[in-house]
Design an enzyme around this catalytic site. Structure first.
Site, PDB file in Angstrom:
ATOM      1  N   CYS A   1       0.851  -1.193   0.000  1.00  0.00           N
ATOM      2  CA  CYS A   1       0.000   0.000   0.000  1.00  0.00           C
ATOM      3  C   CYS A   1       0.881   1.235   0.000  1.00  0.00           C
ATOM      4  CB  CYS A   1      -0.920   0.006   1.216  1.00  0.00           C
ATOM      5  SG  CYS A   1      -1.955   1.468   1.250  1.00  0.00           S
TER       6      CYS A   1
ATOM      7  N   HIS B   1       0.072   4.544  -0.291  1.00  0.00           N
ATOM      8  CA  HIS B   1      -0.336   5.681   0.543  1.00  0.00           C
ATOM      9  C   HIS B   1       0.002   5.412   1.997  1.00  0.00           C
ATOM     10  CE1 HIS B   1      -4.061   3.771   2.168  1.00  0.00           C
ATOM     11  NE2 HIS B   1      -4.073   4.791   3.000  1.00  0.00           N
TER      12      HIS B   1
ATOM     13  N   SER C   1       0.612   2.147  -5.036  1.00  0.00           N
ATOM     14  CA  SER C   1       1.033   0.907  -5.709  1.00  0.00           C
ATOM     15  C   SER C   1       0.501   0.866  -7.137  1.00  0.00           C
ATOM     16  CB  SER C   1       0.568  -0.321  -4.922  1.00  0.00           C
ATOM     17  OG  SER C   1      -0.831  -0.286  -4.704  1.00  0.00           O
TER      18      SER C   1
END
Length: 367
Positions: A119, A121, A288
């Protein structure tokens, strides 16, 4: 900050120092740090002692399976309503042995339907968190490299540090990214044949222009985009078998990213929406996903090394940038290391409790 039982105290406004609200003495007291990156929330669990006890030499993928089997009530309690919502995202910080091999921390990623392999973020937010909460012993100015272990492999975040606090923008280098398939014809029920690319940026995504589905990523209703993207995801899962060079545990399609079709290099932003897991919508441009899309563009000869592209979220308008910084090999794949940059911000902290008699104590999912 740990997930633990007991009758701890917490300061709440004018009632600072008073006990927590009535809760189960044997139930968890879940303390979190709240952040967002480009609008996408991240609920950080700074320590889950049960996960660290279970780690005991397990790989992070094995630990993820163990947590899913034995501690999934923590994910459901924090990600689902009434404490979370259909778009909530979380991360469990794992320290100690599980964060060995030179990493400052390991992370397990949580969403509404389960657990992710990567991930972006969250990595940007966790980079700041690691500096501000003392997980990096001696941060360097003006920028510190924070080494994370993610289920997909090692990831490094580069975080501004002024000697007192972290800052923005945060950038990261993920595992090598590659094109898994290009110009793949897929029959999507209700939409007919479409052509998709499949890219890997720590997890696999299908990419296509929203125009192929009769939609506009900038102006169509979000519900229509979500339905169409989900139909593509299900169709690809049935019609194309993914392969990961290192682990079949990672060979799954995480979601579909609908784009504006602007894949050729341009100084102008390109807009997308990412629909992942069980129809969950990323509020950010998807770290991603940017990694995977840059890998696809490089594979197709549409961009060169160190050409920076800007990616816009169709839901919030937030921006990430991405560029391929060097070529690499990943198994049999020609790959690239991609740098993604964005901004992560703190929104607060929270303490969550459970009452044993509450029939919804571990949450419910409403879409």
């Amino acid at each position: 900050m740990a997930a633990r039982g007991g009758s701890d105290s917490v300061g709440v406004g004018a009632g600072a120092g008073r006990a927590l609200p009535p809760h189960s003495p044997s139930g968890p007291v879940l303390q979190t740090v709240e952040m967002h990156t480009g609008g996408e929330p991240l609920r950080i669990i700074p320590r889950l002692e049960a996960a660290e006890r279970a780690a005991g030499g397990l790989s992070l993928l094995s630990l993820r399976r163990e947590v899913a089997a034995a501690q999934d009530h923590v994910r459901r309690a924090l990600v689902h309503e009434p404490r979370g919502h259909a778009g909530m995202y979380g991360a469990v910080v794992v320290r100690g042995e599980a964060a060995a091999e030179g990493a400052h921390l390991a992370a397990l990623f949580l969403h509404g339907a389960g657990y992710s392999a990567m991930c972006g973020h969250a990595v940007m937010a966790l980079g700041r968190f690691a500096l501000d909460y003392g997980l990096v012993p001696e941060p360097a100015r003006p920028e510190t490299a924070v080494r994370l272990r993610c289920p997909c492999g090692p990831v490094t975040a580069f975080v501004p540090w002024d000697g007192r606090r972290s800052g923005n923008p945060v950038r990261f280098h993920s595992v090598p990214a590659f094109a898994a398939a290009t110009d793949l014809a897929i029959d999507v029920p209700g939409h007919g044949k479409v052509v998709v690319d499949i890219g890997y940026g720590g997890t696999f995504y299908a990419f296509l222009s929203a125009e192929q589905l009769g939609l506009d990523v900038c102006s169509s209703k979000t519900r229509d985009l979500v339905s169409a993207a989900s139909a593509v995801t299900e169709a690809v899962k049935k019609q194309f078998k993914l392969h990961h060079p290192e682990s079949e545990d990672l060979a799954f399609l995480y979601g579909t990213i609908l784009t504006d079709g602007k894949d050729a290099f341009s100084e102008e932003p390109t807009t997308n929406i990412c629909v992942f897991a069980d129809e969950q919508v990323d509020r950010s441009p998807t770290g991603s996903g940017v990694t995977a899309r840059i890998a696809l563009q490089y594979h197709k000869g549409l961009i060169q090394l160190n050409q920076t592209r800007t990616f816009r979220s169709s839901t919030t308008g937030s921006l990430f940038t991405g560029k391929a910084v060097k070529e690499a090999k990943f198994g049999d794949y020609n790959a690239v290391v991609v740098e993604v940059s964005g901004e992560a911000f703190y929104t607060g902290t929270a303490t969550f409790t459970v009452e044993e008699e509450d029939p919804l104590k571990y949450g419910f999912l409403f879409k």
